[in-house]
Design a protein around this motif. Structure first.
Motif, mmCIF file in Angstrom:
data_model
loop_
_atom_site.group_PDB
_atom_site.id
_atom_site.type_symbol
_atom_site.label_atom_id
_atom_site.label_comp_id
_atom_site.label_asym_id
_atom_site.label_seq_id
_atom_site.Cartn_x
_atom_site.Cartn_y
_atom_site.Cartn_z
ATOM 1 N N ASP A 89 0.828 -1.208 0.000
ATOM 2 C CA ASP A 89 0.000 0.000 0.000
ATOM 3 C C ASP A 89 0.859 1.253 0.000
ATOM 4 O O ASP A 89 0.565 2.215 -0.715
ATOM 5 C CB ASP A 89 -0.943 0.014 1.212
ATOM 6 C CG ASP A 89 -2.022 -1.050 1.140
ATOM 7 O OD1 ASP A 89 -2.259 -1.614 0.046
ATOM 8 O OD2 ASP A 89 -2.631 -1.333 2.193
ATOM 9 N N TRP A 90 1.939 1.264 0.789
ATOM 10 C CA TRP A 90 2.826 2.422 0.862
ATOM 11 C C TRP A 90 3.447 2.695 -0.507
ATOM 12 O O TRP A 90 3.501 3.839 -0.959
ATOM 13 C CB TRP A 90 3.921 2.203 1.905
ATOM 14 C CG TRP A 90 4.849 3.362 2.066
ATOM 15 C CD1 TRP A 90 4.716 4.391 2.939
ATOM 16 C CD2 TRP A 90 6.057 3.617 1.327
ATOM 17 N NE1 TRP A 90 5.763 5.284 2.798
ATOM 18 C CE2 TRP A 90 6.600 4.829 1.810
ATOM 19 C CE3 TRP A 90 6.727 2.948 0.315
ATOM 20 C CZ2 TRP A 90 7.774 5.369 1.304
ATOM 21 C CZ3 TRP A 90 7.902 3.490 -0.188
ATOM 22 C CH2 TRP A 90 8.406 4.679 0.306
ATOM 23 N N VAL A 91 3.913 1.650 -1.162
ATOM 24 C CA VAL A 91 4.529 1.799 -2.485
ATOM 25 C C VAL A 91 3.523 2.376 -3.469
ATOM 26 O O VAL A 91 3.828 3.305 -4.218
ATOM 27 C CB VAL A 91 5.098 0.449 -2.987
ATOM 28 C CG1 VAL A 91 5.521 0.521 -4.443
ATOM 29 C CG2 VAL A 91 6.262 -0.002 -2.111
ATOM 30 N N LYS A 92 2.305 1.849 -3.439
ATOM 31 C CA LYS A 92 1.262 2.321 -4.357
ATOM 32 C C LYS A 92 0.908 3.778 -4.074
ATOM 33 O O LYS A 92 0.830 4.596 -4.992
ATOM 34 C CB LYS A 92 0.023 1.434 -4.230
ATOM 35 C CG LYS A 92 -1.059 1.754 -5.212
ATOM 36 C CD LYS A 92 -2.213 0.779 -5.080
ATOM 37 C CE LYS A 92 -3.305 1.092 -6.063
ATOM 38 N NZ LYS A 92 -4.428 0.163 -5.952
ATOM 39 N N GLU A 93 0.689 4.115 -2.800
ATOM 40 C CA GLU A 93 0.329 5.489 -2.431
ATOM 41 C C GLU A 93 1.442 6.481 -2.732
ATOM 42 O O GLU A 93 1.183 7.640 -3.049
ATOM 43 C CB GLU A 93 -0.042 5.552 -0.950
ATOM 44 C CG GLU A 93 -1.363 4.885 -0.638
ATOM 45 C CD GLU A 93 -1.618 4.733 0.855
ATOM 46 O OE1 GLU A 93 -0.905 5.347 1.670
ATOM 47 O OE2 GLU A 93 -2.533 3.968 1.192
ATOM 48 N N ALA A 94 2.683 6.032 -2.645
ATOM 49 C CA ALA A 94 3.828 6.892 -2.940
ATOM 50 C C ALA A 94 4.026 7.051 -4.449
ATOM 51 O O ALA A 94 4.856 7.841 -4.879
ATOM 52 C CB ALA A 94 5.100 6.335 -2.292
ATOM 53 N N GLY A 95 3.258 6.316 -5.227
ATOM 54 C CA GLY A 95 3.367 6.396 -6.678
ATOM 55 C C GLY A 95 4.666 5.818 -7.214
ATOM 56 O O GLY A 95 5.163 6.243 -8.245
ATOM 57 N N LYS A 96 5.188 4.837 -6.504
ATOM 58 C CA LYS A 96 6.465 4.238 -6.894
ATOM 59 C C LYS A 96 6.232 2.858 -7.491
ATOM 60 O O LYS A 96 5.184 2.249 -7.319
ATOM 61 C CB LYS A 96 7.394 4.143 -5.695
ATOM 62 C CG LYS A 96 7.713 5.506 -5.097
ATOM 63 C CD LYS A 96 8.759 5.415 -4.028
ATOM 64 C CE LYS A 96 9.041 6.828 -3.518
ATOM 65 N NZ LYS A 96 10.322 6.936 -2.887
ATOM 66 N N ILE A 97 7.243 2.389 -8.166
ATOM 67 C CA ILE A 97 7.235 1.036 -8.712
ATOM 68 C C ILE A 97 7.850 0.119 -7.664
ATOM 69 O O ILE A 97 8.830 0.475 -7.020
ATOM 70 C CB ILE A 97 8.043 0.979 -10.024
ATOM 71 C CG1 ILE A 97 7.374 1.857 -11.077
ATOM 72 C CG2 ILE A 97 8.181 -0.452 -10.527
ATOM 73 C CD1 ILE A 97 8.210 2.068 -12.320
ATOM 74 N N LEU A 98 7.265 -1.057 -7.495
ATOM 75 C CA LEU A 98 7.783 -1.995 -6.508
ATOM 76 C C LEU A 98 9.073 -2.611 -7.031
ATOM 77 O O LEU A 98 9.085 -3.397 -7.973
ATOM 78 C CB LEU A 98 6.758 -3.082 -6.199
ATOM 79 C CG LEU A 98 7.112 -4.071 -5.103
ATOM 80 C CD1 LEU A 98 7.436 -3.363 -3.801
ATOM 81 C CD2 LEU A 98 5.986 -5.066 -4.888
ATOM 82 N N THR A 99 10.170 -2.182 -6.435
ATOM 83 C CA THR A 99 11.496 -2.736 -6.712
ATOM 84 C C THR A 99 12.089 -3.146 -5.378
ATOM 85 O O THR A 99 11.524 -2.829 -4.318
ATOM 86 C CB THR A 99 12.422 -1.691 -7.375
ATOM 87 O OG1 THR A 99 12.679 -0.645 -6.429
ATOM 88 C CG2 THR A 99 11.823 -1.123 -8.649
ATOM 89 N N LEU A 100 13.230 -3.783 -5.409
ATOM 90 C CA LEU A 100 13.886 -4.158 -4.157
ATOM 91 C C LEU A 100 14.233 -2.911 -3.350
ATOM 92 O O LEU A 100 14.064 -2.881 -2.135
ATOM 93 C CB LEU A 100 15.130 -5.002 -4.431
ATOM 94 C CG LEU A 100 15.830 -5.606 -3.227
ATOM 95 C CD1 LEU A 100 14.874 -6.420 -2.360
ATOM 96 C CD2 LEU A 100 17.009 -6.452 -3.669
ATOM 97 N N GLU A 101 14.677 -1.866 -4.025
ATOM 98 C CA GLU A 101 15.035 -0.629 -3.326
ATOM 99 C C GLU A 101 13.816 0.064 -2.722
ATOM 100 O O GLU A 101 13.878 0.540 -1.590
ATOM 101 C CB GLU A 101 15.788 0.319 -4.263
ATOM 102 C CG GLU A 101 17.171 -0.185 -4.647
ATOM 103 C CD GLU A 101 18.028 -0.572 -3.456
ATOM 104 O OE1 GLU A 101 18.116 0.207 -2.487
ATOM 105 O OE2 GLU A 101 18.617 -1.667 -3.490
ATOM 106 N N THR A 102 12.695 0.122 -3.450
ATOM 107 C CA THR A 102 11.499 0.753 -2.863
ATOM 108 C C THR A 102 10.914 -0.123 -1.766
ATOM 109 O O THR A 102 10.334 0.386 -0.810
ATOM 110 C CB THR A 102 10.426 1.084 -3.915
ATOM 111 O OG1 THR A 102 10.043 -0.106 -4.611
ATOM 112 C CG2 THR A 102 10.893 2.142 -4.873
#
Length: 112
Positions: A89-102
């Motif tokens: 959810d945090w990744v999605k809300e932050a508008g980021k792509i799910l990667t190992l770093e994110t």
């Protein structure tokens, strides 16, 4: 083949010895993602074996001997299904792509 973080999480749990359901994944998906775990430094084992007869992104064999320290740290942070959902959810809300770093950034932000 596309990377599947749900499968990555399940494989980390499986390597640690937990019972997880992998029957919805093909052998090729599992082999590919095991090779990714080695590439990312989350697990240790010999270099994956690729068939010399044809070019393929799917290895014929991947042996994982153990998780690395980082692999254990990662699965400890997302073992709990609720924590895993919060990270996604945090990744999605932050508008980021799910990667190992994110993924690491989300864990650091949410659970530190």
């Amino acid at each position: 083949m596309k990377r599947d973080f749900e499968l990555v999480r399940k494989l980390l749990l499986h390597i640690e010895g937990e019972q997880v359901e992998l029957s919805s994944y093909t052998e090729e998906q599992i082999l590919y993602h095991k090779a990714l775990l080695l590439d990312a430094g989350l697990a240790e084992g010999p270099k994956p074996h690729y068939s010399s007869r044809q070019f393929s992104e799917i290895p014929d064999q991947v042996i994982i001997r153990r998780l690395t320290w980082e692999g254990h740290d990662l699965i400890d942070a997302i073992r709990d299904e609720g924590h895993w959902q919060k990270v996604k959810d945090w990744v999605k809300e932050a508008g980021k792509i799910l990667t190992l770093e994110t993924l690491k950034e989300a864990i650091q932000t949410l659970f530190s």
